[in-house]
Design a protein around this motif. Sequence first.
Motif, short mmCIF file in Angstrom:
data_model
loop_
_atom_site.label_atom_id
_atom_site.label_comp_id
_atom_site.label_asym_id
_atom_site.label_seq_id
_atom_site.Cartn_x
_atom_site.Cartn_y
_atom_site.Cartn_z
N LYS A 2 63.11 -40.43 -11.05
CA LYS A 2 62.75 -39.84 -12.33
C LYS A 2 61.25 -39.99 -12.56
O LYS A 2 60.68 -41.03 -12.32
CB LYS A 2 63.54 -40.51 -13.44
CG LYS A 2 63.34 -39.85 -14.78
CD LYS A 2 64.47 -40.20 -15.71
CE LYS A 2 64.27 -39.62 -17.08
NZ LYS A 2 64.10 -38.19 -17.14
N ARG A 3 60.62 -38.92 -13.03
CA ARG A 3 59.17 -38.99 -13.26
C ARG A 3 58.84 -39.67 -14.58
O ARG A 3 59.64 -39.68 -15.51
CB ARG A 3 58.56 -37.60 -13.19
CG ARG A 3 58.88 -36.68 -14.34
CD ARG A 3 58.19 -35.32 -14.12
NE ARG A 3 58.42 -34.42 -15.21
CZ ARG A 3 59.33 -33.45 -15.21
NH1 ARG A 3 60.12 -33.29 -14.18
NH2 ARG A 3 59.45 -32.66 -16.24
N THR A 4 57.65 -40.22 -14.64
CA THR A 4 57.15 -40.85 -15.86
C THR A 4 56.73 -39.75 -16.83
O THR A 4 55.92 -38.90 -16.48
CB THR A 4 55.95 -41.77 -15.53
OG1 THR A 4 56.38 -42.75 -14.58
CG2 THR A 4 55.41 -42.44 -16.77
N ALA A 5 57.26 -39.79 -18.03
CA ALA A 5 57.01 -38.72 -19.00
C ALA A 5 55.97 -39.10 -20.05
O ALA A 5 55.62 -38.27 -20.88
CB ALA A 5 58.31 -38.33 -19.68
N GLN A 6 55.49 -40.35 -20.01
CA GLN A 6 54.50 -40.77 -20.99
C GLN A 6 53.58 -41.82 -20.39
O GLN A 6 54.04 -42.74 -19.72
CB GLN A 6 55.18 -41.33 -22.23
CG GLN A 6 54.20 -41.68 -23.35
CD GLN A 6 54.91 -42.24 -24.55
OE1 GLN A 6 55.33 -43.39 -24.55
NE2 GLN A 6 55.05 -41.42 -25.58
N ASP A 128 62.84 -32.78 -11.79
CA ASP A 128 61.85 -33.78 -11.36
C ASP A 128 61.25 -33.44 -10.00
O ASP A 128 60.04 -33.61 -9.79
CB ASP A 128 62.48 -35.17 -11.32
CG ASP A 128 62.74 -35.72 -12.71
OD1 ASP A 128 62.18 -35.19 -13.69
OD2 ASP A 128 63.51 -36.69 -12.82
N TRP A 129 62.05 -32.95 -9.07
CA TRP A 129 61.54 -32.68 -7.74
C TRP A 129 60.54 -31.52 -7.74
O TRP A 129 59.55 -31.53 -7.01
CB TRP A 129 62.67 -32.44 -6.72
CG TRP A 129 63.46 -31.18 -6.95
CD1 TRP A 129 64.55 -31.02 -7.73
CD2 TRP A 129 63.18 -29.90 -6.38
NE1 TRP A 129 64.99 -29.71 -7.70
CE2 TRP A 129 64.16 -29.00 -6.86
CE3 TRP A 129 62.22 -29.42 -5.51
CZ2 TRP A 129 64.20 -27.66 -6.50
CZ3 TRP A 129 62.26 -28.08 -5.15
CH2 TRP A 129 63.23 -27.22 -5.64
N VAL A 130 60.76 -30.52 -8.62
CA VAL A 130 59.82 -29.40 -8.73
C VAL A 130 58.50 -29.90 -9.33
O VAL A 130 57.41 -29.61 -8.82
CB VAL A 130 60.41 -28.26 -9.60
CG1 VAL A 130 59.36 -27.19 -9.89
CG2 VAL A 130 61.62 -27.64 -8.91
N ALA A 131 58.61 -30.69 -10.40
CA ALA A 131 57.41 -31.24 -11.02
C ALA A 131 56.63 -32.11 -10.04
O ALA A 131 55.40 -32.05 -10.00
CB ALA A 131 57.78 -32.04 -12.27
N ALA A 132 57.33 -32.89 -9.24
CA ALA A 132 56.66 -33.79 -8.28
C ALA A 132 55.85 -32.99 -7.26
O ALA A 132 54.71 -33.36 -6.95
CB ALA A 132 57.69 -34.67 -7.58
N ASP A 135 52.89 -31.35 -9.17
CA ASP A 135 51.93 -32.39 -9.53
C ASP A 135 51.04 -32.76 -8.35
O ASP A 135 49.82 -32.85 -8.48
CB ASP A 135 52.65 -33.66 -10.01
CG ASP A 135 53.33 -33.49 -11.35
OD1 ASP A 135 53.26 -32.39 -11.94
OD2 ASP A 135 53.94 -34.47 -11.81
N ARG A 136 51.64 -32.98 -7.21
CA ARG A 136 50.87 -33.42 -6.05
C ARG A 136 49.89 -32.33 -5.56
O ARG A 136 48.80 -32.63 -5.13
CB ARG A 136 51.80 -33.90 -4.96
CG ARG A 136 52.25 -35.32 -5.27
CD ARG A 136 53.35 -35.85 -4.39
NE ARG A 136 53.64 -37.25 -4.64
CZ ARG A 136 54.08 -37.77 -5.76
NH1 ARG A 136 54.27 -37.02 -6.82
NH2 ARG A 136 54.34 -39.05 -5.88
N VAL A 137 50.31 -31.08 -5.68
CA VAL A 137 49.41 -29.98 -5.31
C VAL A 137 48.24 -29.91 -6.29
O VAL A 137 47.08 -29.82 -5.89
CB VAL A 137 50.17 -28.64 -5.27
CG1 VAL A 137 49.21 -27.47 -5.16
CG2 VAL A 137 51.17 -28.63 -4.12
N LEU A 138 48.53 -29.97 -7.59
CA LEU A 138 47.50 -29.80 -8.61
C LEU A 138 46.58 -31.01 -8.79
O LEU A 138 45.47 -30.87 -9.29
CB LEU A 138 48.13 -29.43 -9.95
CG LEU A 138 48.86 -28.09 -9.98
CD1 LEU A 138 49.50 -27.88 -11.34
CD2 LEU A 138 47.92 -26.95 -9.64
N THR A 139 47.04 -32.19 -8.39
CA THR A 139 46.23 -33.39 -8.59
C THR A 139 45.63 -33.92 -7.29
O THR A 139 44.94 -34.94 -7.31
CB THR A 139 47.05 -34.52 -9.23
OG1 THR A 139 48.07 -34.92 -8.31
CG2 THR A 139 47.63 -34.11 -10.56
#
Length: 167
Positions: A2-6, A128-132, A135-139
């Motif tokens: 699960k990703r950190t949301a805050q 979560d897997w899509v966001a991960a 996230d890694r591409v954009l950051t």
Amino acid sequence: MKRTAQVSDSMIINVDADTLWAQVADPTQMPRWSPENIGAHTPAESRPLQVGEVFEGSNHRSRAQWVTECVVTASEPGRRFAFQVRRIGAGSPVISADIATWVYDFEDVGGRTRITETWNDDRSAWPDWVAAIIDRVLTGGSSFADFQRRNIHWTLTTMKDEFELTS
């Protein structure tokens, strides 16, 4: 996983809460401190914004640039300023989406101010897997939570340096 949301961080700055709030609640001032924000367009002259007012923020990361549309959700002098990022786009904010909420809390500590900056990931509808992956591409390889943790620390440190140098 699960990703950190805050993510949030705090810093005590040697300036009163009302003065610090008035600067943060005017989004046109954010480029002075933020590693990503390069400008803001507000509905009127540069001033603290009130709940319901909309502004556009211009941002960059490496060679990428984008514009967001944000709505102010809290504006309490000397206490809190918050806004929700609700649209985004390359040249103008054309894509509607729940993106993020930014909150700045101000606490008087004997004439100084504890400012807490909080980033909330509002992309709750995203798996979560899509966001991960995104996230890694954009950051450049990290989660948005880790990326924002560094950005928040940068912003607060830069604020502290600026306000304490001029006070």
